[in-house]
Design an enzyme around this catalytic site. Structure first.
Site, PDB file in Angstrom:
ATOM      1  N   SER A  42       0.835  -1.402  -0.222  1.00 54.60           N
ATOM      2  CA  SER A  42       0.025  -0.176   0.391  1.00 54.60           C
ATOM      3  C   SER A  42       1.207   0.895  -0.142  1.00 54.60           C
ATOM      4  O   SER A  42       2.105   1.385  -0.764  1.00 54.60           O
ATOM      5  CB  SER A  42      -0.527  -0.085   1.510  1.00 54.60           C
ATOM      6  OG  SER A  42      -1.571   0.755   1.468  1.00 54.60           O
ATOM      7  N   THR A  43       0.484   2.956   0.935  1.00 59.85           N
ATOM      8  CA  THR A  43       1.618   3.379   1.064  1.00 59.85           C
ATOM      9  C   THR A  43       3.246   2.978   0.636  1.00 59.85           C
ATOM     10  O   THR A  43       3.825   2.208   1.487  1.00 59.85           O
ATOM     11  CB  THR A  43       1.249   3.995   2.047  1.00 59.85           C
ATOM     12  OG1 THR A  43      -0.374   4.161   2.581  1.00 59.85           O
ATOM     13  CG2 THR A  43       2.028   5.137   2.635  1.00 59.85           C
ATOM     14  N   HIS A  76      -2.988  -0.930  -3.523  1.00 60.53           N
ATOM     15  CA  HIS A  76      -3.629  -0.473  -3.263  1.00 60.53           C
ATOM     16  C   HIS A  76      -3.765   1.062  -3.913  1.00 60.53           C
ATOM     17  O   HIS A  76      -2.961   2.014  -3.930  1.00 60.53           O
ATOM     18  CB  HIS A  76      -4.128   0.311  -2.044  1.00 60.53           C
ATOM     19  CG  HIS A  76      -4.309  -0.461  -0.506  1.00 60.53           C
ATOM     20  ND1 HIS A  76      -3.786  -0.650   0.399  1.00 60.53           N
ATOM     21  CD2 HIS A  76      -4.960  -1.363  -0.825  1.00 60.53           C
ATOM     22  CE1 HIS A  76      -4.044  -1.772   1.414  1.00 60.53           C
ATOM     23  NE2 HIS A  76      -5.224  -2.815   0.233  1.00 60.53           N
ATOM     24  N   MET A 116      -0.119   1.558   5.308  1.00 57.73           N
ATOM     25  CA  MET A 116      -0.823   1.741   6.926  1.00 57.73           C
ATOM     26  C   MET A 116      -1.360   0.153   7.356  1.00 57.73           C
ATOM     27  O   MET A 116      -2.101  -0.662   5.683  1.00 57.73           O
ATOM     28  CB  MET A 116      -1.448   2.579   6.324  1.00 57.73           C
ATOM     29  CG  MET A 116      -2.081   3.419   7.188  1.00 57.73           C
ATOM     30  SD  MET A 116      -0.853   4.185   8.979  1.00 57.73           S
ATOM     31  CE  MET A 116      -1.413   4.604  10.054  1.00 57.73           C
ATOM     32  N   ASP A 162      -3.997  -4.686   5.838  1.00 52.71           N
ATOM     33  CA  ASP A 162      -4.392  -5.828   5.331  1.00 52.71           C
ATOM     34  C   ASP A 162      -3.004  -6.654   4.858  1.00 52.71           C
ATOM     35  O   ASP A 162      -2.185  -6.216   4.350  1.00 52.71           O
ATOM     36  CB  ASP A 162      -4.932  -4.830   3.890  1.00 52.71           C
ATOM     37  CG  ASP A 162      -5.152  -5.460   2.495  1.00 52.71           C
ATOM     38  OD1 ASP A 162      -5.915  -6.536   3.130  1.00 52.71           O
ATOM     39  OD2 ASP A 162      -5.149  -4.730   1.914  1.00 52.71           O
TER      40      ASP A 162
END
Length: 348
Positions: free
Chosen positions: A167-168, A193, A286, A289
């Site tokens: 993600s991030t 994401h 973050m 998940d």
């Protein structure tokens, strides 16, 4: 005894559009954790105002007159490591800006009806970015090896399938891993994401820069050696077994672990469906998940790799995975590809 209040995150909004600035400033100021301390109309204005305003996070348009967002990041971040969130229309240049060191990005809304969702997404990313590790551009990855990844002959049900979630900070971290892998890598499925519209461009970017073929996934795609599939934005991506083949299912439906696509949805499907060897890789991001799904994979015998804290932009997803026992081995970003290739070389 009085409960201490959290210090507000100071934000500088950089955008040449008065309309966009007003929308972002008004929206972010409604968030209890955020205070917009000022705005800049271009990158030069931002450079002059940062020392005075001392922001914790910057939101920045990619396309601006004069010095654009990408050039600003290249010039400024190496000596002033501030977290920058890009605010961009559907534009390939956002990936150049991420490569230059921006932490994350959010897509500008198309018309008024999407403003609320845009502000909610931007505010969440600002809060995340306030705790992120900022880096300037990643060093160039070594060229992909020309030797085979492993001697993985046999039918579809005897091969290896690799799942990767991030993600991030993940767009560039995933690229850094993929660039070091050979063209004949076992089939891979990637969940990153990302807002709608960007996953196709991201897949095309990986395809251009990596040795293996990379495509945005669509339902019915068969997993095969030498192909990496990127889960499309806003769809859940799962591995499905049909006869002697593994294919991809991309569908609408509920969010899983707060996301669509979700790393957990992919990893859980692999744990439930895949009977051949599996590898799961969880990287910077973050939240949590992917952690539960990775644990399910490990319980089914998968080899699992987690990015370490030192090299993660945000040590959320890999940190939770490590804490619950889902990770076989932790690795720095620079070494994940070597760890994977070493493991694949042991499979016969």
């Amino acid at each position: 005894m009085a409960i201490p209040t959290l210090k507000k995150i100071r934000v500088l909004v950089v955008d040449d559009s008065m309309l966009a600035r007003g929308m972002i400033i008004n929206g972010l100021n409604t968030h209890p954790r955020i205070e917009v301390v000022g705005y800049a109309i271009n990158a030069l204005d931002a450079k002059n105002k940062i020392p005075q305003l001392k922001p914790d996070v910057i939101t920045m348009d990619v396309e601006m007159p004069g010095i654009n967002g990408i050039d600003f990041l290249k010039q400024y971040l190496p000596t002033n490591p501030l977290p920058v969130i890009l605010v961009s229309s559907l534009n390939l240049k956002v990936f150049d800006a991420l490569a230059a060191g921006a932490v994350d990005f959010v897509r500008k809304p198309d018309g008024q009806r999407h403003v609320e969702a845009f502000i909610a997404a931007l505010a969440q990313k600002v809060v995340t970015a306030s705790n992120a590790k900022v880096r300037s551009a990643l060093p160039a990855a070594a060229p992909a090896p020309i030797t085979p990844a492993a001697n993985l002959g046999g039918s579809a049900l005897n091969r290896v399938i690799i799942g990767l979630g991030a993600s991030t900070g993940g767009t560039e971290a995933t690229l850094a891993v993929m660039k070091r892998l050979p063209a004949d890598i076992p089939p891979m499925v990637i969940v990153q994401h990302m807002p709608p519209g960007f996953t196709k461009m991201y897949a095309e970017r990986l395809n251009r820069l990596c040795a293996m073929e990379v495509q945005e996934a669509k339902s019915g795609d068969e997993l095969r050696r030498g192909l990496a599939l990127v889960a499309p934005a806003d769809l859940q991506c799962r591995v499905v077994r049909i006869g002697t083949k593994y294919t991809i299912s991309c569908s609408t439906g509920e969010k899983v672990s707060g996301h669509r696509p979700s790393v957990d949805a992919l990893f859980q499907s692999m744990a439930e469906t895949v009977t051949c060897k599996m590898v799961g890789i969880i990287m910077t991001g973050m939240g949590q998940d992917g952690a539960a799904g990775l644990l399910a994979m490990r319980k089914k015998g998968a080899y699992t790799i987690g990015q370490d804290k030192e090299s993660s932009v945000v040590y959320g997803m890999p940190g939770v995975a490590q804490n619950i026992g889902a990770v076989t081995i932790q690795s720095s970003l620079d070494n994940i590809s070597n760890v994977l290739l070493r493991h694949l070389s042991t499979i016969h």
